[in-house]
Design an enzyme around this catalytic site. Structure first.
Site, mmCIF file in Angstrom:
data_model
loop_
_atom_site.group_PDB
_atom_site.id
_atom_site.type_symbol
_atom_site.label_atom_id
_atom_site.label_comp_id
_atom_site.label_asym_id
_atom_site.label_seq_id
_atom_site.Cartn_x
_atom_site.Cartn_y
_atom_site.Cartn_z
ATOM 1 N N LYS A 141 -2.199 -1.544 15.609
ATOM 2 C CA LYS A 141 -1.435 -1.718 14.363
ATOM 3 C C LYS A 141 0.014 -1.974 14.737
ATOM 4 O O LYS A 141 0.482 -1.516 15.789
ATOM 5 C CB LYS A 141 -1.512 -0.452 13.497
HETATM 6 P P1 NAD Z 1 -0.139 -5.610 -0.457
HETATM 7 O O1 NAD Z 1 1.224 -5.526 0.073
HETATM 8 O O2 NAD Z 1 -0.700 -6.953 -0.768
HETATM 9 O O3 NAD Z 1 -0.247 -4.734 -1.786
HETATM 10 C C1 NAD Z 1 0.145 -3.403 -1.863
HETATM 11 C C2 NAD Z 1 0.140 -3.031 -3.338
HETATM 12 O O4 NAD Z 1 0.394 -1.651 -3.480
HETATM 13 C C3 NAD Z 1 1.230 -3.752 -4.159
HETATM 14 O O5 NAD Z 1 0.704 -4.092 -5.433
HETATM 15 C C4 NAD Z 1 2.297 -2.670 -4.330
HETATM 16 O O6 NAD Z 1 3.073 -2.866 -5.483
HETATM 17 C C5 NAD Z 1 1.408 -1.450 -4.451
HETATM 18 N N1 NAD Z 1 2.087 -0.205 -4.161
HETATM 19 C C6 NAD Z 1 3.003 0.074 -3.194
HETATM 20 N N2 NAD Z 1 3.394 1.360 -3.289
HETATM 21 C C7 NAD Z 1 2.678 1.897 -4.322
HETATM 22 C C8 NAD Z 1 2.617 3.171 -4.906
HETATM 23 N N3 NAD Z 1 3.381 4.175 -4.459
HETATM 24 N N4 NAD Z 1 1.769 3.369 -5.931
HETATM 25 C C9 NAD Z 1 0.992 2.353 -6.395
HETATM 26 N N5 NAD Z 1 1.019 1.123 -5.891
HETATM 27 C C10 NAD Z 1 1.844 0.913 -4.870
HETATM 28 O O7 NAD Z 1 -1.080 -4.820 0.572
HETATM 29 P P2 NAD Z 1 -2.635 -4.943 0.775
HETATM 30 O O8 NAD Z 1 -2.885 -5.901 1.867
HETATM 31 O O9 NAD Z 1 -3.289 -5.130 -0.554
HETATM 32 O O10 NAD Z 1 -2.971 -3.499 1.359
HETATM 33 C C11 NAD Z 1 -3.234 -2.373 0.520
HETATM 34 C C12 NAD Z 1 -3.942 -1.307 1.322
HETATM 35 O O11 NAD Z 1 -5.163 -1.834 1.837
HETATM 36 C C13 NAD Z 1 -3.165 -0.793 2.532
HETATM 37 O O12 NAD Z 1 -3.491 0.560 2.739
HETATM 38 C C14 NAD Z 1 -3.744 -1.612 3.677
HETATM 39 O O13 NAD Z 1 -3.573 -0.972 4.934
HETATM 40 C C15 NAD Z 1 -5.193 -1.661 3.253
HETATM 41 N N6 NAD Z 1 -5.968 -2.742 3.846
HETATM 42 C C16 NAD Z 1 -5.638 -4.032 3.642
HETATM 43 C C17 NAD Z 1 -6.419 -5.036 4.190
HETATM 44 C C18 NAD Z 1 -6.135 -6.486 3.918
HETATM 45 O O14 NAD Z 1 -6.985 -7.323 4.244
HETATM 46 N N7 NAD Z 1 -5.032 -6.842 3.294
HETATM 47 C C19 NAD Z 1 -7.532 -4.712 4.976
HETATM 48 C C20 NAD Z 1 -7.852 -3.359 5.172
HETATM 49 C C21 NAD Z 1 -7.052 -2.396 4.593
#
Ligand code: NAD
Length: 418
Positions: free
Chosen positions: A107
């Site tokens: 990461k």
């Molecule tokens: P992103 O940046 O696209 O979206 C994050 C979202 O969370 C945004 O809508 C933001 O406004 C919201 N957010 C931030 N702080 C917040 C809070 N305190 N309360 C509520 N909402 C909040 O990120 P993502 O890629 O969608 O990732 C989200 C989660 O999924 C993370 O934990 C990431 O590690 C995990 N994840 C993502 C992927 C991927 O393919 N993108 C894969 C596996 C895991």
């Protein structure tokens, strides 16, 4: 009394400890798995648009590569810490093993607030970061992908920086890049698709009805929005969604596409008509059948785990539940699909992208979707049957599978030089 939100690395090590006890893990191998193989801390001077030079802190943590090259996202967030990134690298190791793809876990993170930075500033920061971690990454070493507040454009800049240094184009150096550069058509939706495949399997086992099940989604970014959209299209009733500014709720159901259009115009889900405004704390405690945390870690804690009303929690985000909250949810009979299973569709589709780049092939969409579905179902079934057989919760079952496979690989490789 312990903290409501524990140190993320302590929490990850507690999970490892639980798996180690169940597996009766060799103490030496347990020690190896507790710590990352390598961690690089970098300082990133960037010329801002006003001419001032700002120095950002970043890191790349490589946890374990016994099963294949390191793989893991890059996160841009003001609260990034080395412990958090190390914990997330460890989770990646278990996740790749649970879904049985030939990767280890890594990461990266940069402590910054991308919302206040221009595109030019973000490009200079990203290229500087890529340059600083260049010796650690590469298609057979460590393959970055997007994470919170990074996207396909970030990956394009990393691929270009890496390729410029090599002197030729290396699309397989990153995943989650734009389609025009060899990205995978379904990468953007794949994490959410995987979450929905797991929910579908759990709904069958729990004898729930998808058409009548209500869903709350926390986070409306890449994973949250796509999960809400696919669930809505599949007939589930999405009753609430949120972003970092707060949430919206309508017990009769909301249309995620309309909310997405609203967010595109206004910058937040807030202000969407015909829905009640709720805080992110209230959102988690709303009455619903399925709760999908898809934002950041440690949202479900011992402070609110008693108040969760959902029958099922599908962890789209990484580590949204603290170990104490885990115990409480399990005692309350709430079915949890753990992060290392639920969101593993993301890294699985990254693996598909990497294989296609390495072989210079393009798979038809239908074939790729079927492959993803089959791999997710296999992983779900293995975790579910381990949980049933050992009479344990789904998180512990997933950890036993993931940690067990990695430990076996470490043992088989042996220690050299010893
Ligand atoms: P992103 O940046 O696209 O979206 C994050 C979202 O969370 C945004 O809508 C933001 O406004 C919201 N957010 C931030 N702080 C917040 C809070 N305190 N309360 C509520 N909402 C909040 O990120 P993502 O890629 O969608 O990732 C989200 C989660 O999924 C993370 O934990 C990431 O590690 C995990 N994840 C993502 C992927 C991927 O393919 N993108 C894969 C596996 C895991």
């Amino acid at each position: 009394m312990s903290e409501v939100k524990p140190n993320p690395l302590d929490a990850a090590q507690q999970q490892l400890q639980i798996a180690a006890e169940h597996l009766r893990l060799d103490p030496g191998i347990h020690e190896v798995l507790k710590k990352p193989k390598r961690a690089l801390i970098v300082s990133l001077p960037v010329k801002m648009d006003d001419g001032e030079v700002k120095v950002f802190s970043g890191c790349r943590v490589q946890h374990n590569d016994a099963r294949g090259p390191f793989k893991g996202g890059i996160r841009y967030h003001p609260d990034v810490t080395l412990d958090e990134i190390t914990a997330l690298a460890m989770l990646m190791t278990w996740k790749c093993a649970v879904v049985n793809i030939p990767y280890g876990g890594a990461k990266g993170g940069v402590c910054c607030n991308p919302k206040t930075m221009s595109e030019g500033e973000l490009e200079r920061l990203t290229r500087r970061y890529a340059t600083m971690i260049l010796d650690l990454i590469g298609p057979y070493r460590d393959v970055p992908a997007p994470d919170v507040y990074t996207d396909e454009q970030t990956m394009a800049w990393i691929m270009d920086t890496y390729s410029q240094f090599k002197g030729y184009s290396v699309p397989e150096s990153v995943t989650g890049k734009p389609i025009i550069l060899g990205g995978f058509e379904q990468r953007e939706e794949a994490t959410a698709m995987g979450v929905v495949f797991c929910i579908r399997e759990a709904v069958k086992h729990l004898k729930m009805k998808s058409k009548e099940s209500s869903v709350v989604v926390q986070g409306f970014g890449s994973v949250g929005w796509n999960a809400a959209h696919i669930l809505h299209k599949s007939g589930y009733k999405v009753v609430a969604v949120s972003d970092s500014k707060g949430g919206i709720y309508d017990a009769k159901g909301i249309n995620p596409v309309k909310v997405f259009e609203h967010k595109q115009k206004k910058g937040s889900v807030l202000g969407y008509k015909n829905a009640k405004q709720v805080s992110n704390e209230e959102l988690l405690e709303l009455p619903c059948d399925i709760l999908v945390p898809a934002a950041l870690e440690h949202q479900v804690t011992r402070a609110n785990a008693h108040k969760i009303k959902a029958k099922m929690v599908a962890e789209a985000a990484n580590a949204p539940t603290t170990p104490e909250a885990d115990r409480i949810l399990h005692e309350r009979g709430i079915f949890l699909i753990p992060d290392i299973l639920a969101n593993s569709g993301g890294v699985t589709s990254s693996y598909f992208e990497w294989v296609q780049n390495l072989t210079r092939e393009r798979w038809p969409e239908k074939e790729a979707n079927e492959k993803l579905d089959n791999m997710m179902v296999k992983a779900f079934d293995e975790v579910y049957s381990t949980a049933k057989k050992r009479e344990i919760d789904m998180r512990t079952a997933a950890l036993i599978l993931g940690v067990g496979r990695v430990a076996e690989a470490v043992k088989t490789l042996g220690l050299w030089p010893s």
